[in-house]
Design an enzyme around this catalytic site. Sequence first.
Site, short mmCIF file in Angstrom:
data_model
loop_
_atom_site.label_atom_id
_atom_site.label_comp_id
_atom_site.label_asym_id
_atom_site.label_seq_id
_atom_site.Cartn_x
_atom_site.Cartn_y
_atom_site.Cartn_z
N HIS A 62 39.65 -43.51 -28.21
CA HIS A 62 38.85 -44.19 -29.22
C HIS A 62 39.60 -44.33 -30.54
O HIS A 62 40.62 -43.68 -30.76
CB HIS A 62 37.51 -43.47 -29.46
CG HIS A 62 37.62 -42.05 -29.95
ND1 HIS A 62 37.61 -40.97 -29.11
CD2 HIS A 62 37.74 -41.54 -31.21
CE1 HIS A 62 37.71 -39.85 -29.81
NE2 HIS A 62 37.79 -40.17 -31.10
N HIS A 64 40.90 -42.00 -37.81
CA HIS A 64 41.90 -41.48 -36.87
C HIS A 64 41.90 -42.27 -35.58
O HIS A 64 41.00 -43.07 -35.31
CB HIS A 64 41.67 -39.98 -36.59
CG HIS A 64 40.43 -39.63 -35.82
ND1 HIS A 64 39.25 -39.25 -36.42
CD2 HIS A 64 40.19 -39.58 -34.48
CE1 HIS A 64 38.35 -38.97 -35.49
NE2 HIS A 64 38.88 -39.17 -34.31
N GLU A 76 44.04 -37.48 -32.97
CA GLU A 76 43.30 -36.52 -32.15
C GLU A 76 43.86 -36.60 -30.73
O GLU A 76 44.22 -37.68 -30.25
CB GLU A 76 41.81 -36.90 -32.15
CG GLU A 76 40.94 -35.95 -31.33
CD GLU A 76 39.46 -36.35 -31.32
OE1 GLU A 76 39.12 -37.41 -31.90
OE2 GLU A 76 38.66 -35.61 -30.73
#
Lengths: 143, 143
Positions: free
Chosen positions: A15, A87, A138
Site C-alpha cells: 500500500h 509512507h 514499511e
Amino acid sequence: MGNATAPIPSDVLDHVSIAVPDLEAAADFYRDNFGCTVGDVIEVPADNMRIAYVELANIKIELMQPLDAGSAVGKFLARNPSGGIHHICVATPDADGAAVAAGAAGLRILGEGGTRPGHHGRKLFFLHPKDCMGTLIEVEETD
Amino acid sequence: MGNATAPIPSDVLDHVSIAVPDLEAAADFYRDNFGCTVGDVIEVPADNMRIAYVELANIKIELMQPLDAGSAVGKFLARNPSGGIHHICVATPDADGAAVAAGAAGLRILGEGGTRPGHHGRKLFFLHPKDCMGTLIEVEETD
C-alpha cells in the site's frame, strides 16, 4: 521475487499511506472523484489512529487519521495540515528474517528494532527514512 | 473501473513517484536491499529531470532526479534534501475527458489546465494538491 538473496526480498508494494485530517472526507474524495471502493473505517487504538483502505485493482491506498497530536502521524499532520503522502509499504515473505537482514545491511529499524504485529496481525517494521533516501518504508509480511 | 461515471474513473495506481538527489544511488538502493528490477535511466528534458522505474509486480516506483533547482521537483528536493515521496499517479482510460470532468467537479489542474503528453507519449495532467487533501495526484491515460 526478483532476487531472493536481497536483505528484504520484495516485488510488491502492499500500500501507499496518506495522512489526512478527516477520514470520512478523504474516503468521499476517492469515492466521488475516482469511483474507488473504500473499505470500512478500522479503529487502530495501538497506533492512536483510524484508517480506511481505498481498494484499487493493483494496490491499496491507506488513509490514516491520527487521533493523537503527539504520535508520529499526528506530528506529520501538524507539519502538513491538509494531509500528505506518509509512507510506502513493501511486502516480504519473512518479516522477522528481513528485519535481521536489514540490520545487517546497515538499515536502521524504527522503535524496538524488530517486527511487531499490525492491526491485521501480520508482522511489520519501519525502516529509518534517513537510511532510505528520505522515504519512510514499511515492511510487512506478505498477506 | 469501480464507477465509470466518476469524473476521473480509475482503479489502478500506475506509479508512486519519489524525488531523489542521486538517481544511480536510489536505483542501487532498491536493487540491493529489496532485489528489485530497476529499468534504464530515462532523460526527460521537457521536465528537466532524469528518471528510472523500479519495476515491481503490481506497480512501478518512479525515481526522479531533478536537473533544475528551479523546477517544481527541484524545489521539492530543496525542501527535502534527502529525497521524499512526491506524488501518486492514477490511470484513467480517457485523460482529456477526465481533465474536463475534473474541472467541472471543482478540481483544479496545474499548469495550462488540460492534458499534455508525458515522456512516454501518453496524455497526463496533475491535480492541485490543495484540492486533494495535500496529495499531489497525477492522472495519466491508461497504458
